[in-house]
Design a protein around this motif. Structure first.
Motif, short mmCIF file in Angstrom:
data_model
loop_
_atom_site.label_atom_id
_atom_site.label_comp_id
_atom_site.label_asym_id
_atom_site.label_seq_id
_atom_site.Cartn_x
_atom_site.Cartn_y
_atom_site.Cartn_z
N ILE A 165 0.86 -1.18 0.00
CA ILE A 165 0.00 0.00 0.00
C ILE A 165 0.90 1.23 0.00
O ILE A 165 1.82 1.35 0.81
CB ILE A 165 -0.95 0.01 1.21
CG1 ILE A 165 -1.80 1.29 1.23
CG2 ILE A 165 -0.21 -0.17 2.53
CD1 ILE A 165 -2.90 1.27 2.29
N ILE A 166 0.66 2.12 -0.95
CA ILE A 166 1.42 3.37 -1.07
C ILE A 166 0.71 4.42 -0.23
O ILE A 166 -0.41 4.82 -0.55
CB ILE A 166 1.53 3.80 -2.53
CG1 ILE A 166 2.20 2.70 -3.37
CG2 ILE A 166 2.31 5.10 -2.65
CD1 ILE A 166 2.21 2.96 -4.85
N VAL A 167 1.35 4.86 0.86
CA VAL A 167 0.73 5.78 1.81
C VAL A 167 1.40 7.15 1.69
O VAL A 167 2.61 7.27 1.95
CB VAL A 167 0.86 5.26 3.25
CG1 VAL A 167 0.10 6.18 4.21
CG2 VAL A 167 0.33 3.84 3.35
N GLY A 168 0.65 8.15 1.32
CA GLY A 168 1.21 9.49 1.20
C GLY A 168 2.32 9.55 0.16
O GLY A 168 2.36 8.77 -0.80
N GLU A 169 3.27 10.45 0.36
CA GLU A 169 4.34 10.67 -0.60
C GLU A 169 5.63 9.97 -0.22
O GLU A 169 6.53 9.86 -1.05
CB GLU A 169 4.61 12.19 -0.73
CG GLU A 169 3.44 12.99 -1.27
CD GLU A 169 3.12 12.64 -2.72
OE1 GLU A 169 4.05 12.61 -3.55
OE2 GLU A 169 1.95 12.40 -3.02
N ASN A 170 5.74 9.48 1.02
CA ASN A 170 7.05 9.04 1.49
C ASN A 170 7.05 7.69 2.17
O ASN A 170 7.94 7.41 2.98
CB ASN A 170 7.63 10.09 2.47
CG ASN A 170 7.75 11.46 1.82
OD1 ASN A 170 8.42 11.61 0.81
ND2 ASN A 170 7.08 12.44 2.40
N MET A 171 6.07 6.84 1.88
CA MET A 171 6.03 5.56 2.58
C MET A 171 5.32 4.51 1.73
O MET A 171 4.34 4.79 1.05
CB MET A 171 5.30 5.71 3.91
CG MET A 171 5.34 4.49 4.79
SD MET A 171 4.57 4.82 6.40
CE MET A 171 4.93 3.30 7.26
N VAL A 172 5.83 3.28 1.79
CA VAL A 172 5.20 2.12 1.18
C VAL A 172 5.24 0.99 2.20
O VAL A 172 6.31 0.66 2.72
CB VAL A 172 5.92 1.68 -0.11
CG1 VAL A 172 5.17 0.51 -0.76
CG2 VAL A 172 6.06 2.83 -1.09
N ASN A 173 4.08 0.42 2.50
CA ASN A 173 4.01 -0.70 3.44
C ASN A 173 3.86 -2.01 2.66
O ASN A 173 2.97 -2.13 1.81
CB ASN A 173 2.82 -0.54 4.39
CG ASN A 173 3.06 0.54 5.42
OD1 ASN A 173 4.18 0.75 5.86
ND2 ASN A 173 2.01 1.25 5.80
N PHE A 174 4.73 -2.95 2.96
CA PHE A 174 4.72 -4.25 2.29
C PHE A 174 4.28 -5.34 3.27
O PHE A 174 4.62 -5.31 4.46
CB PHE A 174 6.12 -4.60 1.77
CG PHE A 174 6.60 -3.73 0.64
CD1 PHE A 174 6.31 -4.07 -0.67
CD2 PHE A 174 7.33 -2.59 0.89
CE1 PHE A 174 6.77 -3.28 -1.72
CE2 PHE A 174 7.79 -1.80 -0.14
CZ PHE A 174 7.50 -2.13 -1.45
N HIS A 175 3.52 -6.31 2.74
CA HIS A 175 3.14 -7.51 3.50
C HIS A 175 3.58 -8.71 2.66
O HIS A 175 3.09 -8.90 1.53
CB HIS A 175 1.63 -7.56 3.72
CG HIS A 175 1.09 -6.40 4.52
ND1 HIS A 175 0.66 -6.53 5.82
CD2 HIS A 175 0.93 -5.09 4.20
CE1 HIS A 175 0.25 -5.36 6.27
NE2 HIS A 175 0.39 -4.47 5.29
N VAL A 176 4.49 -9.49 3.20
CA VAL A 176 5.05 -10.62 2.46
C VAL A 176 4.71 -11.91 3.18
O VAL A 176 4.79 -11.98 4.41
CB VAL A 176 6.58 -10.49 2.33
CG1 VAL A 176 7.12 -11.57 1.40
CG2 VAL A 176 6.96 -9.12 1.83
N SER A 177 4.33 -12.93 2.44
CA SER A 177 4.04 -14.23 3.03
C SER A 177 4.66 -15.33 2.17
O SER A 177 4.81 -15.18 0.95
CB SER A 177 2.53 -14.46 3.16
OG SER A 177 1.92 -14.51 1.88
N CYS A 178 5.04 -16.40 2.81
CA CYS A 178 5.52 -17.61 2.13
C CYS A 178 5.32 -18.77 3.09
O CYS A 178 4.61 -18.62 4.10
CB CYS A 178 6.99 -17.47 1.71
SG CYS A 178 8.12 -17.19 3.08
N LYS A 179 5.94 -19.92 2.80
CA LYS A 179 5.75 -21.09 3.66
C LYS A 179 7.08 -21.57 4.22
O LYS A 179 8.08 -21.65 3.51
CB LYS A 179 5.06 -22.21 2.88
CG LYS A 179 3.60 -21.87 2.53
CD LYS A 179 2.84 -23.07 2.01
CE LYS A 179 1.36 -22.73 1.81
NZ LYS A 179 0.56 -23.90 1.37
N HIS A 180 7.04 -21.90 5.53
CA HIS A 180 8.24 -22.42 6.18
C HIS A 180 8.68 -23.74 5.56
O HIS A 180 9.87 -24.07 5.56
CB HIS A 180 7.97 -22.64 7.67
CG HIS A 180 7.82 -21.38 8.46
ND1 HIS A 180 8.83 -20.46 8.60
CD2 HIS A 180 6.75 -20.87 9.14
CE1 HIS A 180 8.41 -19.45 9.35
NE2 HIS A 180 7.15 -19.66 9.68
#
Length: 774
Positions: A722-737
């Motif tokens: 999610i691109i939040v405002g002008e100075n931040m990007v939040n990432f959510h990453v998932s995979c499997k153990h």
């Protein structure tokens, strides 16, 4: 007990003088107010049907047409060119005998005016539909808009000048077109060229050519026939075969989650946060029911998006079946279902037609939190049935939950507006390990304990002990942007409108005579308890295998990307290609979700982000010769995204061709191979749709974390951002153990995270200097 006394409106006894009625004025008053609320809702729906039925015209325009026709007739002219006279000749005999000649003329003129008005509405709606079918504006370069597009924008603005309701544009949206089969196959071969060896590509090319020459055109004819008949040739099959017919757990595999603010928790009082959150959600439902929400649009334009997914947002559940599940939706619900410490409750949120105040809901939630009673036998982990495989849950539901007390309690959960889980854990970015705690927060929302969510509900709200919130959403009824719109409204309404007092409690007064929340009762036999344990074991193994990592990237954001004149989405997608290449040493088939809500009942299409241009850029970056290739790859990605949005994607077309082949009982080696390819990198952007609700300049702490989902492939990654405002990007990453080659944290901390000593890598080629994440 007060609630028992008010449960009946009157009592009566037989006396020698006759029947003695003992009326309860309070109970009758509640019945009256509740009935009044129902009738108001019915009248509101009828009014909205009229308003959206005549859009883009208005009901008052009928009067204008009538006045113009009558005024023209007054000047001794016939604007109908004889049609009014024809109508007068065919009036019913009874009407002709009761009316004078002038009255008959007046009635005929009114009928003609009404027919003319309806014809004008249909003409306007057709014109708007034709205008909304124009998509070339998406392919024009910024700042170089053609004259045709400028005229088109003016016409759309003109026809959309009236304030629309939520569903006003639905009948004016174009239908999703069926692409030419040759175009789809060419785009498919182009997308797999960088991923295959020359020999494999030659083999797939032959399969594609054989498919087009033999079976393809036959399947295409059936698909075009469906497109003529159905509103959307993809969406119903996509919902059924991709979601509802899936027999594996929907937890992790299908459901997704949304998070609270990153830095701010408006109150640490769990009951108060639940009170405001529930109130905000119900206010949103009221806006949906009254169609008071503005239709979603392409950001920065007047182009509307389909709002059909909003219809099943509340009062909806996914009921399991042995072969296929069914989405059940109820028109209204005056209660929510609540889970706490293994107990289920029904919480009424309306009192005699009045929505309870946030303070009253907090008061009711606190009663649940303070209830010391233990769970009934088999009740605590009953929700695991919705987390395990679908077929066993369907059989148990049919045999043990179709009558009696179990059916009544299950109905309370399934018919509730939504599900609320009051967790005993504390979550969020806190403590000595904020990053690690964010990862735990994501897992708590994605699957929790595997039995403390009702994964079948359209969405479940989770309120943690420290006041942090989040939600878990079922995927079949809608896609993430629809739920994100709801969650943005909820967070903003909770924090900025409803608010809390100095002690962290909800505002408002409390009516202490409210009946307490109703504890649901169950009769869970040993056979059901055994299935609960089996489903929980399946779900727990799946949950334990999920590796989640939440990564707030704050070195730079959309502002710097736009200065490079690069699409932020293309920038991030190319970054992900680079990340995967450095992590795995190669490229893979990449899924990026793109909406098709420019069309009626549109859902998503796949953007195959891994292209020849993106691969060339990544390989060149290793040699530090990449500036022009980067721009070329970004432009290619933008073009692929636009094609997907405008109905010229690859995968939904091939998917529908495959469904038709199954109905016809014919096999296609080409389609079978295409649809069996794994998406090892599955990505999705969650756009911020209501920036006006958040003042990130004056209150930058109110930053949304967005949400995420589980990995699609056992040996791949699921990435949401999610691109939040002008100075931040939040990432959510998932995979499997269970896959030793994938680690959710590594793909960023070792690949894309900036070097502390050299945070920006400068690359210069032919006088072009730009920054890239290293």
């Amino acid at each position: 007990m007060a609630e028992a006394h008010q449960a009946v409106a009157f009592q009566f006894t037989i006396t020698p003088e006759g029947i003695d009625l003992q009326l309860s004025r309070q109970a009758l008053g509640q019945i009256y107010r509740s009935g009044l609320r129902c009738w108001k809702k019915r009248l509101s729906r009828m009014k909205n049907r009229v308003l959206k039925g005549v859009y883009p015209a208005s009901p008052s325009s009928w009067l204008f047409v009538v006045i113009v026709i009558l005024a023209t007739m007054y000047t001794q002219s016939d604007p109908s060119m004889g049609l009014i006279t024809k109508i007068q000749e065919h009036l019913p005999l009874s009407l002709s005998l009761t009316l004078s000649a002038q009255g008959q003329t007046m009635v005929s003129a009114l009928l003609f005016s009404t027919l003319l008005w309806l014809s004008l509405i249909l003409a306007l709606r057709f014109c708007l539909k034709v205008l909304l079918s124009y998509h070339r504006w998406m392919f024009e370069q910024h700042g170089r808009i053609s004259t045709i597009t400028k005229v088109w924008v003016s016409l759309v603005r003109l026809l959309s000048s009236r304030t629309p309701l939520l569903y006003s544009y639905q009948t004016s949206l174009p239908h999703l077109p069926v692409p030419a089969i040759r175009d789809t196959l060419e785009r498919f071969l182009e997308s797999v060229r960088p991923l295959q060896s020359p020999a494999d590509f030659e083999r797939v090319s032959r399969l594609a050519a054989d498919f087009e020459r033999t079976l393809g055109n036959r399947l295409q004819r059936y698909l075009k026939l469906k497109a003529l008949w159905a509103t959307n040739y993809v969406s119903d099959w996509w919902e059924e075969y991709v979601y509802l017919r899936g027999r594996s757990p929907i937890m992790v595999n299908s459901n997704y989650y949304g998070m609270d603010f990153l830095y701010v928790t408006p109150t640490s009082n769990q009951a108060a946060r639940a009170g405001n959150t529930i109130t905000a959600l119900l206010l949103y439902r009221r806006k949906v029911n009254r169609e008071e929400l503005k239709p979603s649009r392409i950001p920065g334009t007047v182009i509307p998006l389909c709002a059909a997914q909003c219809e099943r947002m509340f009062n909806t559940t996914r009921a399991p079946g042995e072969e296929t599940d069914v989405l059940q939706h109820w028109q209204d619900s005056e209660f929510v279902a609540v889970y706490h410490r293994g107990r289920y409750y029904r919480l009424w949120v309306y009192r005699a037609g009045r929505l309870l105040s946030p303070r009253e809901i907090q008061y009711q939630i606190q009663k649940i939190l303070d209830d010391p009673s233990p769970p009934q036998a088999g009740e605590e982990k009953l929700g695991a049935l919705t987390a395990g495989n679908r077929t066993p849950w369907a059989r148990v539901r049919k045999q043990y939950f179709s009558s009696g007390v179990n059916k009544r309690s299950l109905d309370c959960i399934e018919k509730a507006a939504f599900f609320v889980s009051l967790d005993e854990q504390e979550e969020g970015m806190k403590g000595d390990d904020p990053e690690g705690n964010l990862d735990c927060y994501a897992k708590a929302l994605l699957h929790g304990k595997c039995y403390d969510r009702w994964f079948d509900k359209s969405f479940s709200v989770v309120v943690f002990k420290n006041g942090k919130t989040g939600l878990n959403a079922e995927h079949s009824w809608a896609d993430a942007p629809t739920v994100a719109h709801l969650w943005e409204f909820t967070l903003a309404t909770d924090a900025f409108q409803l608010g809390y007092d100095i002690d962290g409690n909800c505002r408002g007064e409390v009516e202490h005579s409210l009946p307490p929340p109703q504890r649901l009762t169950w009769d869970i036999p040993p056979e059901v308890q055994a299935q609960v344990s089996e489903s929980l074991a399946v779900a727990q193994a799946l949950a334990d295998d999920v590796d989640c990592h939440v990564f707030p990237f704050m070195e730079f954001g959309k502002g710097r990307m736009k200065k490079l004149k690069i699409s932020p989405d293309a920038f991030i997608q190319l970054s992900l290609q680079l990340a995967y290449y450095r992590d795995r040493g190669g490229f893979c088939l990449t899924y990026e979700a793109s909406m098709t809500r420019l069309f009626r009942e549109g859902r998503t299409e796949t953007v195959r982000s891994c292209s020849s241009e993106s691969c060339a850029f990544v390989l060149a970056l290793e040699e530090e010769e990449c500036c022009s290739l980067f721009r070329k790859a970004a432009e290619k990605h933008q073009n692929l995204y636009r094609l997907a949005m405008t109905g010229s994607g690859i995968d939904r077309h091939l998917f529908c061709l495959y469904v038709v082949s199954k109905y016809l009982g014919v096999d296609s080696p080409f389609l079978k191979e295409v649809l069996s390819e794994p998406w090892r990198l599955s990505t999705s952007q969650t756009p911020v749709q209501q920036m006006e609700l958040f003042d990130l300049v004056n209150h930058p702490e109110f930053i949304s974390l967005g949400g995420g989902f589980g990995p699609v492939a056992d040996d791949g990654y699921g990435v949401s951002y999610i691109i939040v405002g002008e100075n931040m990007v939040n990432f959510h990453v998932s995979c499997k153990h269970s896959c030793k080659e994938t680690v959710s944290e590594r793909i960023f901390t070792q690949v894309l995270k900036m070097d502390k000593e050299n945070p920006v890598k400068q690359m210069t080629q032919k006088g072009c200097t730009w920054s890239f994440v290293y």
